[in-house]
Enzyme design. Structure first.
Site, PDB file in Angstrom:
ATOM      1  N   LYS A  63       0.849  -1.195   0.000  1.00 38.45           N
ATOM      2  CA  LYS A  63       0.000   0.000   0.000  1.00 38.45           C
ATOM      3  C   LYS A  63       0.884   1.244   0.000  1.00 38.45           C
ATOM      4  O   LYS A  63       1.470   1.606   1.009  1.00 38.45           O
ATOM      5  CB  LYS A  63      -0.941   0.057   1.204  1.00 38.45           C
ATOM      6  CG  LYS A  63      -2.053   1.080   0.933  1.00 38.45           C
ATOM      7  CD  LYS A  63      -2.665   1.723   2.148  1.00 38.45           C
ATOM      8  CE  LYS A  63      -1.911   2.870   2.736  1.00 38.45           C
ATOM      9  NZ  LYS A  63      -1.792   4.077   1.868  1.00 38.45           N
ATOM     10  N   GLU A  73       9.427   0.997  10.756  1.00 39.77           N
ATOM     11  CA  GLU A  73      10.491   1.997  10.559  1.00 39.77           C
ATOM     12  C   GLU A  73       9.796   3.346  10.687  1.00 39.77           C
ATOM     13  O   GLU A  73       8.978   3.695   9.833  1.00 39.77           O
ATOM     14  CB  GLU A  73      11.108   1.877   9.163  1.00 39.77           C
ATOM     15  CG  GLU A  73      11.776   0.559   8.864  1.00 39.77           C
ATOM     16  CD  GLU A  73      13.134   0.414   9.514  1.00 39.77           C
ATOM     17  OE1 GLU A  73      13.612   1.383  10.130  1.00 39.77           O
ATOM     18  OE2 GLU A  73      13.701  -0.682   9.418  1.00 39.77           O
ATOM     19  N   CYS A 107      13.795  10.531   6.769  1.00 38.32           N
ATOM     20  CA  CYS A 107      13.684  10.113   8.172  1.00 38.32           C
ATOM     21  C   CYS A 107      15.004  10.297   8.913  1.00 38.32           C
ATOM     22  O   CYS A 107      15.011  10.550  10.109  1.00 38.32           O
ATOM     23  CB  CYS A 107      13.214   8.674   8.252  1.00 38.32           C
ATOM     24  SG  CYS A 107      14.236   7.573   7.271  1.00 38.32           S
ATOM     25  N   GLU A 129       9.522  16.032  14.861  1.00 38.48           N
ATOM     26  CA  GLU A 129       9.931  15.776  13.483  1.00 38.48           C
ATOM     27  C   GLU A 129       9.145  16.702  12.552  1.00 38.48           C
ATOM     28  O   GLU A 129       7.919  16.668  12.530  1.00 38.48           O
ATOM     29  CB  GLU A 129       9.668  14.318  13.122  1.00 38.48           C
ATOM     30  CG  GLU A 129      10.223  13.972  11.764  1.00 38.48           C
ATOM     31  CD  GLU A 129       9.977  12.511  11.385  1.00 38.48           C
ATOM     32  OE1 GLU A 129       8.845  12.032  11.551  1.00 38.48           O
ATOM     33  OE2 GLU A 129      10.926  11.866  10.913  1.00 38.48           O
TER      34      GLU A 129
HETATM   35  P1  NAD Z   1       2.472   8.413   7.633  1.00 41.41           P
HETATM   36  O1  NAD Z   1       2.708   7.648   8.877  1.00 41.41           O
HETATM   37  O2  NAD Z   1       1.505   9.516   7.644  1.00 41.41           O
HETATM   38  O3  NAD Z   1       1.982   7.425   6.472  1.00 41.41           O
HETATM   39  C1  NAD Z   1       2.736   6.285   6.120  1.00 41.41           C
HETATM   40  C2  NAD Z   1       1.799   5.272   5.489  1.00 41.41           C
HETATM   41  O4  NAD Z   1       0.863   4.843   6.471  1.00 41.41           O
HETATM   42  C3  NAD Z   1       0.986   5.820   4.324  1.00 41.41           C
HETATM   43  O5  NAD Z   1       0.885   4.835   3.317  1.00 41.41           O
HETATM   44  C4  NAD Z   1      -0.371   6.078   4.960  1.00 41.41           C
HETATM   45  O6  NAD Z   1      -1.445   6.009   4.055  1.00 41.41           O
HETATM   46  C5  NAD Z   1      -0.452   4.936   5.962  1.00 41.41           C
HETATM   47  N1  NAD Z   1      -1.375   5.163   7.082  1.00 41.41           N
HETATM   48  C6  NAD Z   1      -1.727   6.340   7.651  1.00 41.41           C
HETATM   49  N2  NAD Z   1      -2.634   6.117   8.636  1.00 41.41           N
HETATM   50  C7  NAD Z   1      -2.843   4.777   8.692  1.00 41.41           C
HETATM   51  C8  NAD Z   1      -3.679   3.933   9.484  1.00 41.41           C
HETATM   52  N3  NAD Z   1      -4.463   4.420  10.438  1.00 41.41           N
HETATM   53  N4  NAD Z   1      -3.629   2.608   9.277  1.00 41.41           N
HETATM   54  C9  NAD Z   1      -2.813   2.075   8.319  1.00 41.41           C
HETATM   55  N5  NAD Z   1      -2.042   2.828   7.516  1.00 41.41           N
HETATM   56  C10 NAD Z   1      -2.045   4.172   7.706  1.00 41.41           C
HETATM   57  O7  NAD Z   1       3.905   8.876   7.153  1.00 41.41           O
HETATM   58  P2  NAD Z   1       4.267   9.775   5.883  1.00 41.41           P
HETATM   59  O8  NAD Z   1       3.833  11.168   6.163  1.00 41.41           O
HETATM   60  O9  NAD Z   1       3.804   9.092   4.652  1.00 41.41           O
HETATM   61  O10 NAD Z   1       5.857   9.688   5.885  1.00 41.41           O
HETATM   62  C11 NAD Z   1       6.642  10.474   6.704  1.00 41.41           C
HETATM   63  C12 NAD Z   1       7.081   9.692   7.909  1.00 41.41           C
HETATM   64  O11 NAD Z   1       7.757   8.516   7.496  1.00 41.41           O
HETATM   65  C13 NAD Z   1       8.057  10.439   8.767  1.00 41.41           C
HETATM   66  O12 NAD Z   1       7.704  10.306  10.118  1.00 41.41           O
HETATM   67  C14 NAD Z   1       9.382   9.727   8.509  1.00 41.41           C
HETATM   68  O13 NAD Z   1      10.318   9.823   9.520  1.00 41.41           O
HETATM   69  C15 NAD Z   1       8.934   8.348   8.276  1.00 41.41           C
HETATM   70  N6  NAD Z   1       9.955   7.602   7.529  1.00 41.41           N
HETATM   71  C16 NAD Z   1      10.705   6.688   8.219  1.00 41.41           C
HETATM   72  C17 NAD Z   1      11.700   5.971   7.575  1.00 41.41           C
HETATM   73  C18 NAD Z   1      12.510   4.942   8.304  1.00 41.41           C
HETATM   74  O14 NAD Z   1      13.090   4.087   7.655  1.00 41.41           O
HETATM   75  N7  NAD Z   1      12.579   4.965   9.622  1.00 41.41           N
HETATM   76  C19 NAD Z   1      11.934   6.191   6.219  1.00 41.41           C
HETATM   77  C20 NAD Z   1      11.155   7.133   5.546  1.00 41.41           C
HETATM   78  C21 NAD Z   1      10.151   7.827   6.221  1.00 41.41           C
END
Ligand code: NAD
Length: 499
Positions: free
Chosen positions: A192, A268, A303, A402
């Site tokens: 997804k 992650e 991240c 963040e």
């Molecule tokens: P997000 O958590 O808003 O969304 C990530 C994914 O989760 C998306 O596909 C979203 O649709 C889905 N999602 C959102 N709510 C959900 C729910 N209730 N149930 C299931 N799925 C749900 O994150 P984002 O804004 O897309 O990305 C930014 C974040 O990602 C930052 O916090 C960043 O640090 C993190 N990130 C971490 C790494 C790592 O390897 N640690 C790498 C890249 C990004």
């Protein structure tokens, strides 16, 4: 090899492109069962690229049952590792053969500079697939050290149906870090992508099929988190949930797993990484250049971004001046211009979030050293200047939370102990860097830092050979390297008594 294209050539390619916004279930592109769609809007100019299938519970049911059927049939799971390797290597080749198309999708959909998408994201995606594929027929199971009349076999088995939920900042790479080990170990996968950047993942599905991944083994469900993501996370027939995204959603996924079938959950999540520069750093110009790229690469939507720059007080003013100078190389530009290093922010909501944090930095009394402005409003796109706040305390919002944008907080320190204390004073533990010419200080500091990756005298090193993941609220488990296989396999002990 691709030739260097001008901005005009990329724009012409974009104008002739057709965008596929459909789901991919059981080897077939299809609309959402409900017929619902959402607009994919480019952050370059605010224009709609295409309508995307808005998948929900009904589509999740179809995808999970296709994935389950393919898993139980053994059509992929029971194929010899060497054969799975061959298919995944072909998949990697196809990614490279389509590098311009994939890079362009990535840039148009999420705003990163085309040169970075072309030279960074696409090759890294292919590399994740090929490195993992190469490994899979070289990993052996174990025999336990038993008495002579017993045999204890310790074997790894694929876990089953894996749901991978990924973010928008590196859509292809984040997907590949999950897909590669999940598929290599014989699982069936439902990906997804983020609703903010689904197009490259949708394209990837067709390439996987072309490479020979059987129907049902790799499915892509575009959709929102609260619909498609939540339905996958609560599903009783999903065995494993792997996630990259924010810490808030990561915590929610653990709850969903507890409320449903206790599926394995590997996370992650976020970061607020400290970049510690001691006065005896071997090359302050290089340290400053890397501090600048650590906050501006991918518009700071990384991240592991080096968001907290901890600088020894005796060199702080001089070093901040060097960082500000280095950021001149990172001013926003049109993402399709090959010379651009800092592109568009993924969407309007993220841009507003970043501007909000910049305002909060000013209100809390930090000194704005450079940047701070939204730019190119006339384009309809989402652009902001790389921004540096000096005289920040670690308690300010801009240092604690963040932001996920190009906003740097500079925090002075006077002793190594104080630097370590500030560095570790965060809920996160994803990455950290240390700059010093003193080998003892480098090792002692690196050891004391509570982070999954620590870099000494550079920022953001590592490749597929090294595990990647976080301490504390930055997550659990590791992507990349052979350690990634731990997420996608169950260990089985089979004990034989010889008579
Ligand atoms: P997000 O958590 O808003 O969304 C990530 C994914 O989760 C998306 O596909 C979203 O649709 C889905 N999602 C959102 N709510 C959900 C729910 N209730 N149930 C299931 N799925 C749900 O994150 P984002 O804004 O897309 O990305 C930014 C974040 O990602 C930052 O916090 C960043 O640090 C993190 N990130 C971490 C790494 C790592 O390897 N640690 C790498 C890249 C990004």
């Amino acid at each position: 090899m691709s030739t260097v294209k001008t901005r005009d050539a990329w724009e012409a390619m974009a104008a002739s492109m057709t965008f596929n916004g459909q789901a991919f279930i059981n080897g077939r592109y299809c609309p959402a069962v409900s017929g619902e769609t959402f607009a994919s809007i480019s952050p370059l100019d605010g224009q709609v690229l295409t309508q995307v299938a808005s998948c929900d519970q009904a589509d999740v049911e179809l995808a999970v049952s296709a994935a389950r059927a393919s898993f139980e049939s053994g059509v992929w799971r029971d194929v010899a590792p060497a054969k799975r390797k061959k298919v995944l290597l072909r998949f990697a080749e196809l990614v490279l053969e389509h590098r311009e198309e994939l890079a362009l999708l990535e840039t148009l959909d999420m705003g990163k500079p085309i040169s970075h998408a072309l030279k960074g994201d696409v090759p890294a995606t292919a590399r994740a697939l090929s490195w993992t594929a190469e490994a899979i027929d070289k990993v052996y199971d174990e025999l336990a050290p038993t008495p002579v009349n017993q045999i204890g076999m310790v074997t790894r088995e694929p876990i089953g149906v894996v749901a991978a939920i990924v973010p928008w900042n590196f859509p292809l790479i984040m997907a590949a870090w999950k897909l590669a080990p999940a598929l290599a170990t014989g699982n069936s996968v439902i990906l997804k992508p983020s609703e903010k950047s689904p197009l490259s993942a949708i394209r990837l599905a067709g390439l996987a099929q072309q490479a020979g991944i059987p129907d049902g083994v790799f499915n892509v469900l575009p959709g929102y988190g609260h619909t498609a993501g939540k339905a996958l996370s609560l599903h009783m027939d999903v065995d494993c949930l792997v996630f990259t995204g924010s810490t808030g959603v990561a915590k929610q996924l653990m709850i969903y797993a507890g409320e449903s079938n206790m599926k394995r959950v590997w996370l992650e999540a976020g970061g607020k990484s400290p970049n510690i520069v001691f006065a005896d750093a071997p090359d302050l110009d290089r340290a400053a250049a890397e501090a600048a790229s650590a906050i501006a690469y991918n518009q700071g939507e990384v991240c592991t971004a080096g968001t907290r720059l901890l600088v020894e007080a005796s060199i702080k003013d001089d070093f901040v001046a060097r960082v500000v100078a280095a950021l001149k190389q990172w001013q926003p530009g049109h993402p399709l211009d090959p010379a651009t290093t800092c592109g568009a922010i993924v969407d309007q909501a993220q841009l507003e979030r970043i501007i909000g944090y910049i305002e909060s930095g000013k209100q809390e009394g930090a000194r704005l050293a450079t940047g701070g402005q939204q730019v190119f409003q006339e384009t309809g796109g989402c652009f902001v200047e790389p921004t540096v706040f000096d005289d920040v305390s670690n308690q300010m919002k801009i240092a604690a939370e963040e932001i996920f944008g190009p906003v740097l907080s500079v925090i002075p320190f006077t002793t190594a102990e104080e630097a370590i204390q500030i560095a570790n004073d965060t809920i996160y533990g994803l990455a950290a860097a240390v700059w010093t010419a003193d080998i003892n200080k480098a090792h002692k500091t690196a050891k004391a830092l509570r982070a999954g990756s620590v870099w000494i005298n550079h920022y953001d090193g590592g490749d597929m050979t090294a595990p990647f993941g976080g301490f504390k609220q930055s997550g659990n488990g590791r992507d990349k390297s052979l350690h990634a296989f731990d997420k996608y396999t169950e260990l089985k002990a089979t004990w034989i008594e010889l008579s």
